[in-house]
Write a protein that holds these residues in place. Structure first.
Motif, PDB file in Angstrom:
ATOM      1  N   TRP A  58      19.655  92.927  14.935  1.00 55.50           N
ATOM      2  CA  TRP A  58      20.845  93.534  14.347  1.00 55.50           C
ATOM      3  C   TRP A  58      21.716  94.167  15.429  1.00 55.50           C
ATOM      4  O   TRP A  58      22.950  94.028  15.428  1.00 55.50           O
ATOM      5  CB  TRP A  58      20.470  94.612  13.325  1.00 55.50           C
ATOM      6  CG  TRP A  58      19.917  94.146  12.018  1.00 55.50           C
ATOM      7  CD1 TRP A  58      18.708  94.491  11.474  1.00 55.50           C
ATOM      8  CD2 TRP A  58      20.537  93.286  11.047  1.00 55.50           C
ATOM      9  NE1 TRP A  58      18.536  93.900  10.244  1.00 55.50           N
ATOM     10  CE2 TRP A  58      19.646  93.162   9.951  1.00 55.50           C
ATOM     11  CE3 TRP A  58      21.762  92.612  10.995  1.00 55.50           C
ATOM     12  CZ2 TRP A  58      19.936  92.399   8.816  1.00 55.50           C
ATOM     13  CZ3 TRP A  58      22.060  91.850   9.868  1.00 55.50           C
ATOM     14  CH2 TRP A  58      21.156  91.739   8.807  1.00 55.50           C
ATOM     15  N   LYS A  70      23.103  87.244  14.281  1.00 55.11           N
ATOM     16  CA  LYS A  70      23.071  87.861  12.957  1.00 55.11           C
ATOM     17  C   LYS A  70      22.160  87.081  12.017  1.00 55.11           C
ATOM     18  O   LYS A  70      21.423  87.672  11.211  1.00 55.11           O
ATOM     19  CB  LYS A  70      24.488  87.943  12.376  1.00 55.11           C
ATOM     20  CG  LYS A  70      24.553  88.692  11.053  1.00 55.11           C
ATOM     21  CD  LYS A  70      25.987  88.849  10.576  1.00 55.11           C
ATOM     22  CE  LYS A  70      26.047  89.602   9.249  1.00 55.11           C
ATOM     23  NZ  LYS A  70      27.448  89.765   8.777  1.00 55.11           N
ATOM     24  N   ALA A  73      18.663  88.053  12.710  1.00 54.27           N
ATOM     25  CA  ALA A  73      18.383  89.361  12.129  1.00 54.27           C
ATOM     26  C   ALA A  73      18.148  89.249  10.626  1.00 54.27           C
ATOM     27  O   ALA A  73      17.208  89.842  10.075  1.00 54.27           O
ATOM     28  CB  ALA A  73      19.545  90.311  12.417  1.00 54.27           C
ATOM     29  N   GLN A  74      19.004  88.501   9.950  1.00 49.55           N
ATOM     30  CA  GLN A  74      18.867  88.342   8.500  1.00 49.55           C
ATOM     31  C   GLN A  74      17.542  87.685   8.142  1.00 49.55           C
ATOM     32  O   GLN A  74      16.865  88.108   7.194  1.00 49.55           O
ATOM     33  CB  GLN A  74      20.030  87.511   7.958  1.00 49.55           C
ATOM     34  CG  GLN A  74      21.372  88.223   8.010  1.00 49.55           C
ATOM     35  CD  GLN A  74      22.538  87.298   7.701  1.00 49.55           C
ATOM     36  OE1 GLN A  74      22.514  86.115   8.055  1.00 49.55           O
ATOM     37  NE2 GLN A  74      23.561  87.834   7.049  1.00 49.55           N
ATOM     38  N   SER A  77      14.626  90.080   8.798  1.00 49.59           N
ATOM     39  CA  SER A  77      14.699  91.176   7.832  1.00 49.59           C
ATOM     40  C   SER A  77      14.158  90.746   6.477  1.00 49.59           C
ATOM     41  O   SER A  77      13.384  91.480   5.838  1.00 49.59           O
ATOM     42  CB  SER A  77      16.148  91.656   7.697  1.00 49.59           C
ATOM     43  OG  SER A  77      16.258  92.687   6.752  1.00 49.59           O
ATOM     44  N   GLY A 102      20.896  96.687   9.329  1.00 50.25           N
ATOM     45  CA  GLY A 102      21.748  95.597   8.852  1.00 50.25           C
ATOM     46  C   GLY A 102      22.770  96.078   7.854  1.00 50.25           C
ATOM     47  O   GLY A 102      23.938  95.652   7.866  1.00 50.25           O
ATOM     48  N   HIS A 106      26.274  96.165   9.725  1.00 47.28           N
ATOM     49  CA  HIS A 106      26.895  94.889   9.378  1.00 47.28           C
ATOM     50  C   HIS A 106      27.326  94.797   7.914  1.00 47.28           C
ATOM     51  O   HIS A 106      27.874  93.773   7.509  1.00 47.28           O
ATOM     52  CB  HIS A 106      25.920  93.738   9.688  1.00 47.28           C
ATOM     53  CG  HIS A 106      25.577  93.612  11.140  1.00 47.28           C
ATOM     54  ND1 HIS A 106      26.315  92.839  12.013  1.00 47.28           N
ATOM     55  CD2 HIS A 106      24.584  94.174  11.875  1.00 47.28           C
ATOM     56  CE1 HIS A 106      25.780  92.919  13.229  1.00 47.28           C
ATOM     57  NE2 HIS A 106      24.728  93.713  13.168  1.00 47.28           N
ATOM     58  N   ASP A 108      25.567  94.203   5.493  1.00 51.49           N
ATOM     59  CA  ASP A 108      24.900  93.017   4.974  1.00 51.49           C
ATOM     60  C   ASP A 108      24.349  93.305   3.574  1.00 51.49           C
ATOM     61  O   ASP A 108      23.597  94.265   3.375  1.00 51.49           O
ATOM     62  CB  ASP A 108      23.762  92.613   5.919  1.00 51.49           C
ATOM     63  CG  ASP A 108      23.103  91.318   5.506  1.00 51.49           C
ATOM     64  OD1 ASP A 108      23.633  90.254   5.846  1.00 51.49           O
ATOM     65  OD2 ASP A 108      22.062  91.389   4.815  1.00 51.49           O
TER      66      ASP A 108
END
Length: 346
Positions: A58, A70, A73-74, A77, A102, A106, A108
């Motif tokens: 992130w 990203k 990271a997603q 996560s 996140g 972001h 998110d």
């Protein structure tokens, strides 16, 4: 090499090393790498440290602006959702650093949804009769974990609650901080890392005056409490914990971190956490200028030309086998080094 140039080189090297680590991981989380090995010990579920691996991505995505970072990271996560029902306050490590960043950095939506679920699980596990979150039986806590108060996850727990907001979350957070102060803080400013309780009686304790990372967790937790709740008593407790660190270890920073003592390796991850705690408290108490100065000294002592070349921060004192602890590379240690670097460059 000027310090600002060294910092940039180290940050770039730490991020580049993440790509090399990811190549080894497949769909598993990197747990630790012993200094003598090229191979990481991997974990399918990520243990309590999995959130730091997602958190690094992130942070990297925010700096690079690249979609691929990203997406990494997603992905990491989302894989952490298996911990939602784990009976352990150490879930806070997983869900604040793995999802909270996140959501915060972001916006998110999936990360935000994960945070909301984590907070609801956290609120439902609060022990109202005791006024705090016990360590819990999960993540290795065992049956005794139901009667243990531990300081390690104080900061991410408070940050998760703040992300949720609302009077109940806020009140539970303050009650938990108050319990930590009552049972874990000593008059000297030293903190117990862990206590085993029966009612209000302390049956056993660990970490007092010796466990650097426990003291660092306490410093970071109380600095976070002081910022979120704006209570003078919390800021004073954080300041006292930081003063204890300075008197016990900090004023010897150069010699302490650089000495050769293989029988008692220095936990450099604790110094990275302590540096971040000093920095954050210095933002709250700007009149205490020494906090920023010491934070900078700790960080400078951790930054080496070798680190700028390899991106490997071998600084986490970790139990690699029963009765055997050694310094390893971990996502947790690297995360806090990155956080402290970014704080000072802001």
């Amino acid at each position: 090499m000027p310090i600002d140039v060294l910092e940039t080189a180290i940050l770039e090297s730490l991020f580049a090393n993440m790509d090399r680590v990811a190549e080894q991981c497949g769909d598993q989380y990197p747990l630790f790498r012993q200094a003598s090995s090229e191979q990481w010990t991997l974990s399918r579920r990520g243990s309590w440290m999995g959130g730091f691996w997602a958190g690094l991505w992130w942070r990297r995505a925010l700096i690079s602006g690249q979609d691929q970072h990203k997406e990494q990271a997603q992905s990491w996560s989302q894989k952490l959702q298996v911990w939602q029902d784990e009976p352990s306050i150490n879930r806070s490590f997983v869900f604040w650093y793995g999802s909270g960043l996140g959501s915060l950095l972001h916006k998110d939506r999936q990360a935000q949804a994960s945070v909301e679920l984590a907070v609801q699980a956290l609120l439902s596990s609060f022990d109202a009769s005791s006024g705090y979150w016990p360590l819990g039986s999960g993540m290795g806590g065992g049956e005794a974990g139901k009667h243990i108060l531990n300081v390690d996850a104080l900061a991410p727990t408070l940050l998760l609650l703040d992300a949720q907001g609302g009077p109940v979350a806020r009140q539970f957070g303050q009650w938990h901080v108050d319990a930590c102060l009552r049972y874990l803080q000593k008059r000297s400013g030293a903190w117990r890392d862990t206590v085993l309780l029966r009612g209000q009686d302390v049956l056993a304790e660990q970490g007092t005056e010796t466990w650097q990372r426990g003291q660092a967790w306490a410093m970071l937790g109380m600095a976070t409490a002081a910022r979120l709740y704006d209570r003078k008593s919390y800021a004073q407790a954080a300041l006292q914990a930081c003063r204890y660190w300075h008197e016990r270890w900090g004023k010897y920073v150069q010699g302490y971190l650089l000495r050769d003592a293989p029988a008692m390796p220095v936990d450099r991850s604790a110094w990275a956490i302590a540096s971040l705690a000093l920095y954050e408290l210095g933002q709250i108490l700007p009149e205490q200028q020494w906090l920023q100065e010491q934070s900078r000294l700790y960080l400078d002592a951790l930054l080496t030309p070798e680190l700028s070349q390899t991106g490997r921060f071998v600084g986490h004192l970790y139990k690699v086998a029963p009765g055997q602890s050694e310094l390893v590379e971990s996502a947790c240690a690297s995360f806090f080094l990155v956080e402290t670097l970014l704080a000072h460059s802001a």
